[in-house]
Motif scaffolding. Structure first.
Motif, mmCIF file in Angstrom:
data_model
loop_
_atom_site.group_PDB
_atom_site.id
_atom_site.type_symbol
_atom_site.label_atom_id
_atom_site.label_comp_id
_atom_site.label_asym_id
_atom_site.label_seq_id
_atom_site.Cartn_x
_atom_site.Cartn_y
_atom_site.Cartn_z
ATOM 1 N N THR A 59 30.698 35.343 39.150
ATOM 2 C CA THR A 59 30.519 33.902 39.532
ATOM 3 C C THR A 59 29.823 33.357 38.346
ATOM 4 N N TYR A 60 28.810 33.872 37.555
ATOM 5 C CA TYR A 60 28.281 33.244 36.385
ATOM 6 C C TYR A 60 29.359 32.943 35.340
ATOM 7 N N LEU A 152 40.127 37.532 45.700
ATOM 8 C CA LEU A 152 40.830 37.672 44.145
ATOM 9 C C LEU A 152 42.512 37.529 44.491
ATOM 10 N N VAL A 153 42.998 36.563 44.013
ATOM 11 C CA VAL A 153 44.398 36.379 44.126
ATOM 12 C C VAL A 153 45.359 36.710 42.929
ATOM 13 N N SER A 210 38.530 34.255 34.954
ATOM 14 C CA SER A 210 37.665 35.282 34.475
ATOM 15 C C SER A 210 37.161 35.843 35.682
ATOM 16 N N ASN A 211 37.323 35.270 36.778
ATOM 17 C CA ASN A 211 37.090 36.085 38.044
ATOM 18 C C ASN A 211 37.939 37.510 38.244
ATOM 19 N N ASP A 212 39.270 37.545 37.532
ATOM 20 C CA ASP A 212 39.944 38.643 37.539
ATOM 21 C C ASP A 212 39.475 39.502 36.307
ATOM 22 N N PHE A 213 39.307 40.764 36.388
ATOM 23 C CA PHE A 213 39.002 41.611 35.351
ATOM 24 C C PHE A 213 39.695 41.658 34.342
ATOM 25 N N ILE A 214 41.207 41.538 34.772
ATOM 26 C CA ILE A 214 42.314 41.448 33.704
ATOM 27 C C ILE A 214 42.173 40.629 32.718
#
Length: 400
Positions: A59-60, A152-153, A210-214
């Motif tokens: 989140t940060y 996560l979408v 950046s929510n997605d680690f990809i």
């Protein structure tokens, strides 16, 4: 996580980070291709990432990327800012495991069929969510908090598949043709950067990608390519402008962080306490396609370079000038024999490969979101298609 929680994380992170910056590099970690991690290493990494998620760090970082979006895209803060951002993320991970290092995805190797990459398998990052919650992989079941609670979408840009990305050969060409940061940055940001974000879709196609680690795998790979370009005579090359149109250089402060750009330019010093696997020991190889992307088969990059060097001289001069001039440590094509660089038909063994395919263009929505110059984007897209046409007409086949 609420605003007070984010502020608390930020303050604690600033204090710890200040100490780290003053102490220099006591531990230089190695960022590796994600597909080289053993099951045990991947298990250790997923444990760290899960703890970071539980403690609110995803989140940060999504909040920071969202707030700074217009300051770090479409201008020449792009590469140094994302290097600093990834290192910030990595430093947080090292609080849970001192050996934590962000891996990279060698996306060029998978550019022909991105959706078929093992990186997107259940035992790594997981696959498509078809516009809904992802159903497998590392972040399956994660509840993302930014900008509001959601799963996560992911939503691939061709339904169950993805459009092709940019080939190793094209990026190899870009890295040779542009000797200024502005030109290099534009031709990476308009191509590989955008095609991966759009191909994966979902959260990756938003301001909070950046929510997605990809995101971190992708930007680690872009940073690795920048590191390679720097080693080809551009270590301290920093020119161009920021989002306000003002000139920037090594002394300019990075958005959000305030650190001078110059502090990010060299790996292994200052706060950039990392390096990339397989690059330091091979730098003397000079300008090499093998340093841009690991071939999917043994000696594939060597075969590709050998075939590129057989292209007619006018094609090499336009698209691969370093192979002609011998710059960056490469031997000039035909220097020993005085060849005219036409293809040999005297029984030489040709590498069996594939003709190049057109890469996915940027969408109008993506161009608008980034406030890109549409004329420049259109020119870059046209150039990418011309590259494919020229090499295919010349008979070049890629082992990738």
């Amino acid at each position: 996580m609420n605003i007070a929680g984010l502020v608390g994380l930020a303050l604690a992170h600033f204090i710890v980070g200040l100490t780290a910056a003053q102490g220099g590099c006591s531990n230089v970690v190695t960022r590796r291709d994600i597909m080289t991690l053993s099951p045990q290493e991947w298990s250790q990494m997923t444990s760290v990432l899960q703890r970071m998620q539980n403690d609110g760090w995803f989140t940060y970082f999504a909040d920071i990327h969202n707030r700074e979006f217009n300051n770090i895209h479409g201008n020449d803060n792009f590469f140094p800012w994302h290097r600093r951002f990834l290192r910030d993320f990595e430093e947080v991970g090292q609080r849970y495991d001192p050996n934590f290092a962000v891996p990279y995805w060698d996306e060029l190797r998978d550019s022909r069929d991105p959706a078929g990459s093992p990186v997107l398998s259940n035992y790594r990052l997981g696959g498509n969510g078809f516009g809904r919650c992802i159903r497998d992989g590392l972040q399956q079941g994660w509840a993302m908090a930014f900008p509001s609670p959601h799963c996560l979408v992911r939503s691939y840009d061709r339904g169950g598949q993805m459009q092709p990305w940019y080939s190793p050969e094209f990026i190899f060409s870009v890295m040779q043709r542009y000797n200024d940061m502005h030109g290099f940055r534009e031709n990476i940001e308009f191509t590989l950067h955008g095609s991966v974000h759009l191909g994966v879709g979902g959260d990756m196609a938003t301001l909070y990608s950046s929510n997605d680690f990809i995101f971190f795998l992708h930007h680690a790979n872009l940073d690795r390519l920048w590191d390679q370009w720097q080693s080809w005579g551009h270590q301290w090359t920093m020119d161009g402008r920021n989002n306000a149109g003002s000139s920037i250089g090594l002394g300019s402060g990075l958005p959000h962080y305030g650190d001078p750009i110059g502090s990010t330019m060299q790996l292994g010093v200052n706060r950039m306490c990392f390096r990339y696997a397989g690059t330091w020991s091979r730098r003397r190889a000079g300008n090499s396609l093998a340093l841009v992307s690991t071939p999917p088969m043994s000696n594939g990059a060597d075969s590709a370079e050998a075939e590129l060097e057989k292209l007619p001289l006018p094609i090499l001069q336009k698209w691969f000038p370093a192979l002609v001039s011998g710059s960056h440590g490469a031997a000039p094509v035909g220097a020993a024999a005085g060849t005219n660089n036409t293809r040999s038909t005297s029984g030489s063994v040709r590498h069996v490969g594939h003709f190049l395919v057109y890469p996915a263009p940027l969408t109008e929505a993506w161009v608008s979101m980034h406030r890109f110059d549409r004329r420049k984007v259109a020119k870059t897209m046209e150039e990418a298609r011309e590259f494919v046409d020229v090499l295919n007409r010349a008979g070049y086949k890629s082992p990738y």
